[in-house]
Scaffold this active site. Structure first.
Site, PDB file in Angstrom:
ATOM      1  N   LYS A   1       0.843  -1.197   0.000  1.00 50.49           N
ATOM      2  CA  LYS A   1       0.000   0.000   0.000  1.00 50.49           C
ATOM      3  C   LYS A   1       0.877   1.244   0.000  1.00 50.49           C
ATOM      4  O   LYS A   1       1.454   1.615   1.024  1.00 50.49           O
ATOM      5  CB  LYS A   1      -0.896   0.038   1.244  1.00 50.49           C
ATOM      6  CG  LYS A   1      -1.920   1.152   1.119  1.00 50.49           C
ATOM      7  CD  LYS A   1      -2.293   1.770   2.437  1.00 50.49           C
ATOM      8  CE  LYS A   1      -1.720   3.115   2.712  1.00 50.49           C
ATOM      9  NZ  LYS A   1      -1.897   4.180   1.726  1.00 50.49           N
TER      10      LYS A   1
ATOM     11  N   GLY B   1       6.723   5.906   7.945  1.00 49.02           N
ATOM     12  CA  GLY B   1       5.866   7.080   7.911  1.00 49.02           C
ATOM     13  C   GLY B   1       6.024   7.888   9.180  1.00 49.02           C
ATOM     14  O   GLY B   1       7.090   7.853   9.808  1.00 49.02           O
ATOM     15  N   SER B   2       4.961   8.586   9.552  1.00 45.87           N
ATOM     16  CA  SER B   2       5.063   9.484  10.699  1.00 45.87           C
ATOM     17  C   SER B   2       4.953   8.716  12.022  1.00 45.87           C
ATOM     18  O   SER B   2       4.453   7.584  12.065  1.00 45.87           O
ATOM     19  CB  SER B   2       3.945  10.514  10.620  1.00 45.87           C
ATOM     20  OG  SER B   2       2.703   9.851  10.690  1.00 45.87           O
TER      21      SER B   2
ATOM     22  N   GLY C   1       2.615   5.563  12.944  1.00 45.84           N
ATOM     23  CA  GLY C   1       3.415   4.420  13.394  1.00 45.84           C
ATOM     24  C   GLY C   1       2.890   3.829  14.697  1.00 45.84           C
ATOM     25  O   GLY C   1       2.841   2.608  14.872  1.00 45.84           O
TER      26      GLY C   1
ATOM     27  N   GLU D   1       9.610   2.476  10.731  1.00 47.86           N
ATOM     28  CA  GLU D   1      10.619   3.523  10.534  1.00 47.86           C
ATOM     29  C   GLU D   1       9.863   4.837  10.512  1.00 47.86           C
ATOM     30  O   GLU D   1       8.950   5.004   9.690  1.00 47.86           O
ATOM     31  CB  GLU D   1      11.374   3.328   9.218  1.00 47.86           C
ATOM     32  CG  GLU D   1      12.353   2.174   9.224  1.00 47.86           C
ATOM     33  CD  GLU D   1      13.460   2.303  10.248  1.00 47.86           C
ATOM     34  OE1 GLU D   1      13.698   3.416  10.755  1.00 47.86           O
ATOM     35  OE2 GLU D   1      14.071   1.269  10.559  1.00 47.86           O
TER      36      GLU D   1
ATOM     37  N   CYS E   1      13.553  11.838   6.192  1.00 49.33           N
ATOM     38  CA  CYS E   1      13.513  11.464   7.613  1.00 49.33           C
ATOM     39  C   CYS E   1      14.906  11.638   8.223  1.00 49.33           C
ATOM     40  O   CYS E   1      15.034  11.782   9.433  1.00 49.33           O
ATOM     41  CB  CYS E   1      13.039  10.037   7.759  1.00 49.33           C
ATOM     42  SG  CYS E   1      13.918   8.925   6.664  1.00 49.33           S
TER      43      CYS E   1
ATOM     44  N   GLN F   1       1.623  20.013   3.535  1.00 44.96           N
ATOM     45  CA  GLN F   1       2.998  20.073   4.032  1.00 44.96           C
ATOM     46  C   GLN F   1       3.486  21.522   4.044  1.00 44.96           C
ATOM     47  O   GLN F   1       4.183  21.944   4.966  1.00 44.96           O
ATOM     48  CB  GLN F   1       3.903  19.178   3.184  1.00 44.96           C
ATOM     49  CG  GLN F   1       5.317  19.060   3.683  1.00 44.96           C
ATOM     50  CD  GLN F   1       5.432  18.502   5.098  1.00 44.96           C
ATOM     51  OE1 GLN F   1       4.867  17.471   5.426  1.00 44.96           O
ATOM     52  NE2 GLN F   1       6.160  19.199   5.972  1.00 44.96           N
TER      53      GLN F   1
ATOM     54  N   GLU G   1       9.389  17.198  14.440  1.00 46.29           N
ATOM     55  CA  GLU G   1       9.796  17.077  13.042  1.00 46.29           C
ATOM     56  C   GLU G   1       8.953  18.020  12.177  1.00 46.29           C
ATOM     57  O   GLU G   1       7.731  17.956  12.208  1.00 46.29           O
ATOM     58  CB  GLU G   1       9.591  15.633  12.566  1.00 46.29           C
ATOM     59  CG  GLU G   1      10.145  15.398  11.189  1.00 46.29           C
ATOM     60  CD  GLU G   1       9.908  13.975  10.686  1.00 46.29           C
ATOM     61  OE1 GLU G   1       8.765  13.525  10.717  1.00 46.29           O
ATOM     62  OE2 GLU G   1      10.895  13.346  10.257  1.00 46.29           O
TER      63      GLU G   1
HETATM   64  P1  NAD Z   1       2.109   9.046   7.182  1.00 44.40           P
HETATM   65  O1  NAD Z   1       2.318   8.430   8.518  1.00 44.40           O
HETATM   66  O2  NAD Z   1       1.065  10.070   7.031  1.00 44.40           O
HETATM   67  O3  NAD Z   1       1.722   7.915   6.117  1.00 44.40           O
HETATM   68  C1  NAD Z   1       2.566   6.790   5.903  1.00 44.40           C
HETATM   69  C2  NAD Z   1       1.720   5.673   5.292  1.00 44.40           C
HETATM   70  O4  NAD Z   1       0.786   5.220   6.273  1.00 44.40           O
HETATM   71  C3  NAD Z   1       0.895   6.109   4.084  1.00 44.40           C
HETATM   72  O5  NAD Z   1       0.875   5.067   3.122  1.00 44.40           O
HETATM   73  C4  NAD Z   1      -0.471   6.312   4.690  1.00 44.40           C
HETATM   74  O6  NAD Z   1      -1.531   6.205   3.761  1.00 44.40           O
HETATM   75  C5  NAD Z   1      -0.508   5.189   5.717  1.00 44.40           C
HETATM   76  N1  NAD Z   1      -1.497   5.367   6.782  1.00 44.40           N
HETATM   77  C6  NAD Z   1      -2.022   6.524   7.266  1.00 44.40           C
HETATM   78  N2  NAD Z   1      -2.926   6.255   8.231  1.00 44.40           N
HETATM   79  C7  NAD Z   1      -2.957   4.913   8.382  1.00 44.40           C
HETATM   80  C8  NAD Z   1      -3.685   4.026   9.236  1.00 44.40           C
HETATM   81  N3  NAD Z   1      -4.576   4.480  10.123  1.00 44.40           N
HETATM   82  N4  NAD Z   1      -3.468   2.702   9.121  1.00 44.40           N
HETATM   83  C9  NAD Z   1      -2.569   2.233   8.228  1.00 44.40           C
HETATM   84  N5  NAD Z   1      -1.868   3.008   7.385  1.00 44.40           N
HETATM   85  C10 NAD Z   1      -2.046   4.342   7.457  1.00 44.40           C
HETATM   86  O7  NAD Z   1       3.535   9.569   6.694  1.00 44.40           O
HETATM   87  P2  NAD Z   1       3.879  10.408   5.372  1.00 44.40           P
HETATM   88  O8  NAD Z   1       3.364  11.800   5.562  1.00 44.40           O
HETATM   89  O9  NAD Z   1       3.486   9.658   4.145  1.00 44.40           O
HETATM   90  O10 NAD Z   1       5.481  10.404   5.413  1.00 44.40           O
HETATM   91  C11 NAD Z   1       6.228  11.328   6.121  1.00 44.40           C
HETATM   92  C12 NAD Z   1       6.762  10.700   7.375  1.00 44.40           C
HETATM   93  O11 NAD Z   1       7.507   9.534   7.074  1.00 44.40           O
HETATM   94  C13 NAD Z   1       7.737  11.601   8.130  1.00 44.40           C
HETATM   95  O12 NAD Z   1       7.442  11.577   9.510  1.00 44.40           O
HETATM   96  C14 NAD Z   1       9.091  10.957   7.886  1.00 44.40           C
HETATM   97  O13 NAD Z   1      10.055  11.207   8.862  1.00 44.40           O
HETATM   98  C15 NAD Z   1       8.736   9.532   7.807  1.00 44.40           C
HETATM   99  N6  NAD Z   1       9.765   8.766   7.109  1.00 44.40           N
HETATM  100  C16 NAD Z   1      10.583   7.951   7.827  1.00 44.40           C
HETATM  101  C17 NAD Z   1      11.584   7.231   7.208  1.00 44.40           C
HETATM  102  C18 NAD Z   1      12.480   6.309   7.988  1.00 44.40           C
HETATM  103  O14 NAD Z   1      13.005   5.402   7.394  1.00 44.40           O
HETATM  104  N7  NAD Z   1      12.656   6.497   9.278  1.00 44.40           N
HETATM  105  C19 NAD Z   1      11.769   7.348   5.830  1.00 44.40           C
HETATM  106  C20 NAD Z   1      10.930   8.200   5.116  1.00 44.40           C
HETATM  107  C21 NAD Z   1       9.927   8.894   5.771  1.00 44.40           C
END
Ligand code: NAD
Length: 478
Positions: free
Chosen positions: A172, A225-226, A230, A247, A281, A328, A380
Site C-alpha cells: 500500500k 511514515g510518521s 506508526g 521507521e 527522515c 505540508q 519534526e
Molecule cells: P504518514 O504516517 O502520514 O503515512 C505513511 C503511510 O501510512 C501512508 O501510506 C499512509 O496512507 C498510511 N497510513 C495513514 N494512516 C494509516 C492508518 N490508520 N493505518 C494504516 N496506514 C495508514 O507519513 P507520510 O506523511 O506519508 O510520510 C512522512 C513521514 O515519514 C515523516 O514523519 C518521515 O520522517 C517519515 N519517514 C521515515 C523514514 C524512515 O526510514 N525512518 C523514511 C521516510 C519517511
C-alpha cells in the site's frame, strides 16, 4: 485519461474511486489518474496473497533471484524515465529522482543475489547422536505501508527482501505518490512471479492501511511514515501478535566543531538540511555549532542558501524543488511562525515563492539563536527549515545532539580523529556520519534508528532477513 489500476491476484483491477495525482511544481499538470480502493479490495488482495503463500514459500531460490534480477535490471535500464516520473509527482529534483530510481534498481539486484544465499546454521548438539539445524523460513503474507517522500526507494527496500525470502506481498503506497508505486508494480507484474505473490492496493490509510493492519492473514507489517501513524500501526499489529517493523521521523543533529573545515561543514549542512526540500527522515534539522566557528558558519550558510535555485523540479539547474503539497507547505509555514514566536531569528529564507507555474515553492529557511527546548528543535517539521543551536564545546554539542526523542541519523563535521571517534561511539542514533550529510546512505547495509525513530528489526542489507524470515531450530536423532 485511463486510470491506472490495482494489481490483485495477477490481474489489473479497478478501484472504487479515482485519485488525481498532481505535480507539486505545477498543479495544473495531472501526472495521472490512479485507482483508490476500498477496504474490501484490500481484503481480496490479502486473500490472494495468503492463497499464493505456500507455493511461493516452496519456490526455489533461483526462481526468486531471477524475478528480482529482472525487476532490478528493468528499473536500472529505465532510470531516467522513472526518475522523471518521481520528480514530477513528488517534487525532488531530476538528478535526485534519477538517483532514487537507480537505488531502487540496485536494491532489487542486491536482494536477487541474497535470495540464493539465505543463511542457515548447523551447530553441534550438546546431546550424543543428535543433529541441530537452524534455518530461516518465510513469515507468510507481509503488508508493506510506505510514505510519500521516497516513492520508489522505500517500496523497493521492503518489496525486494520480502520476495527474496519467500513472502507474499500486499503493498500500500502513500496516497500522494501512486505514480511510482504503480510503475514499479507494473514492472514486478511482468517478472514471472506466480499470481497473488505480489499485490498492489492503492488508497487511503484509513481504508486500505487499516485492512492490512487488522487482517489475521497478514503475519507481518513493515511501515515507514510518521510517528503518529506508526503508533497506530504498532498497537494494531501487536494486539493481534503480528510481527511489526516501524521507521518513523527524525530530528537529526549535525554537530559542527571549531576545527571543522568550513567548506565541508557548509556543504554537508546545506545538503543534509535542504536537499530533497528537507523532506527526508534523515534531514539535518538541528545544526549544533560550537561558538568559535558559529558566526563564520552562519555567515557562510546564509550566503550559500541565497545562491540556491528553488524552482520546478524538472528544470535543469534547480537545486531545490517544491514542497510536496499544500498540507505540508501549511505545516512548514506554521513552524516558521512558531519559531518566530519562540524567539528564534530567521537568518534567511522561509518565503513563499512564485515561479512560472503554480507550485508549492518555499525558500530554504535557517533559524539562528535557537535553543534545544524550542518546539522547532523538538518536533519534526519535514520541510526546508533548519535551526542553528550555538554551544560552548564538544561535550555540550554531544549532549544537545542526544537530547531528543528521536535517534535516526546524526553527523559531525570535524578534523579531529578524537572527537569523530568519540561521537561515533556516543551518538544515540542508528546511523552516524563523519564529514558527510546525515541523509544519504548505501543500499547494502542496515538502515534504521533508535528511540522514537524506529521500532523492530533493521531494514536493508543482510539485516533485512531478521524481519522477513522466522527462525526454525530442527533436531534429528542421527
Ligand atoms: P504518514 O504516517 O502520514 O503515512 C505513511 C503511510 O501510512 C501512508 O501510506 C499512509 O496512507 C498510511 N497510513 C495513514 N494512516 C494509516 C492508518 N490508520 N493505518 C494504516 N496506514 C495508514 O507519513 P507520510 O506523511 O506519508 O510520510 C512522512 C513521514 O515519514 C515523516 O514523519 C518521515 O520522517 C517519515 N519517514 C521515515 C523514514 C524512515 O526510514 N525512518 C523514511 C521516510 C519517511
Amino acid at each position: 485519461m485511463a486510470t491506472n489500476r490495482n494489481y490483485i491476484a495477477g490481474e489489473w483491477i479497478e478501484g472504487t474511486d479515482i485519485n488525481r495525482n498532481l505535480n507539486p511544481s505545477n498543479t495544473n499538470d495531472v501526472v495521472g489518474e490512479y485507482a483508490r480502493s476500498s477496504r474490501q479490495q484490500a481484503e481480496t488482495a490479502i486473500e490472494a496473497a495468503a492463497a499464493a503463500a505456500p507455493a511461493w514459500a516452496a519456490a526455489t531460490p533461483q526462481q526468486r533471484a531471477d524475478a528480482l534480477d529482472m525487476i532490478g535490471s528493468e528499473i536500472l535500464a529505465r532510470k531516467d524515465e522513472l526518475g522523471r516520473l518521481l520528480s514530477r509527482e513528488e517534487g525532488k529534483t531530476l538528478p535526485e529522482g534519477i538517483g532514487e530510481a537507480m537505488r531502487a534498481g540496485q536494491i532489487f539486484r542486491f536482494f536477487a543475489a541474497e535470495a540464493v544465499r539465505v543463511p542457515g546454521e548447523k551447530i553441534a548438539s550438546v546431546r550424543q547422536g543428535v543433529d541441530v539445524e537452524i534455518t530461516r523460513e518465510p513469515v507468510g503474507v507481509v503488508g508493506l505501508i510506505t510514505p510519500w517522500n521516497f516513492p520508489i526507494a522505500i517500496p523497493a527496500w521492503k518489496i525486494a527482501p520480502a520476495l527474496a525470502y519467500g513472502n507474499c506481498v500486499v503493498f500500500k503506497p502513500a496516497d500522494l505518490v501512486p505514480g511510482c508505486a504503480w510503475a514499479l508494480s507494473e514492472i514486478i507484474a511482468r517478472s514471472g512471479l506466480p499470481e497473488g505473490v505480489f499485490n498492489l492496493v492503492m488508497g487511503r490509510g484509513s481504508e486500505v492501511g487499516e485492512a492490512i493492519l487488522n487482517s489475521p492473514k497478514v503475519a507481518a507489517v513493515s511501515f515507514t511514515g510518521s510517528v503518529e501513524t506508526g503508533r497506530k500501526v504498532a498497537l494494531a499489529a501487536v494486539s493481534r501478535g503480528a510481527k511489526v517493523q516501524l521507521e518513523m521521523g527524525g530530528k537529526n543533529p549535525l554537530v559542527v566543531l571549531d576545527d571543522a573545515d568550513l567548506g565541508t561543514a557548509v556543504g554537508t549542512a546545506v545538503n543534509g538540511a535542504f536537499f530533497s526540500t528537507g523532506q527526508r527522515c534523515t534531514a539535518s534539522s538541528r545544526l549544533v555549532v560550537t561558538q568559535g566557528i558559529h558566526d563564520r558558519f552562519v555567515g557562510a550558510m546564509v550566503e550559500k542558501l541565497k545562491t540556491l535555485k528553488i524552482d520546478d523540479a524538472l528544470k535543469q539547474g534547480t537545486d531545490i524543488g517544491p514542497v510536496v503539497d499544500q498540507n505540508q507547505l501549511d505545516q512548514d509555514l506554521r513552524y516558521l511562525e512558531i519559531g518566530r514566536k519562540e524567539g528564534a531569528m530567521l537568518a534567511v529564507g522561509g518565503e513563499r515563492l512564485n515561479r512560472d507555474t503554480p507550485g508549492y515553492y518555499l525558500s530554504p529557511a535557517l533559524f539562528t539563536d535557537t535553543h534545544n527546548q524550542m518546539r522547532i528543535n523538538r518536533e519534526e517539521i519535514f520541510g526546508p527549515v533548519a535551526s542553528v543551536v550555538r554551544v560552548k564545546d564538544y561535550e555540550e554539542a554531544l549532549a544537545v545532539a542526544n537530547d531528543t526523542d528521536f535517534g535516526l541519523s546524526s553527523g559531525i563535521c570535524t578534523t579531529s580523529l578524537k572527537y569523530a571517534s568519540h561521537f561515533k561511539r556516543h551518538s544515540q542514533a542508528g546511523m552516524v556520519m563523519v564529514n558527510l550529510p546525515t541523509a544519504g546512505v548505501d543500499y547494502h547495509v542496515p538502515f534504521g534508528g533508535r528511540k522514537g525513530s524506529s521500532y523492530g528489526p533493521r531494514e536493508q542489507g543482510r539485516y533485512a532477513a531478521e524481519f522477513y524470515t522466522t527462525v526454525k531450530t530442527a533436531y534429528t536423532l542421527a
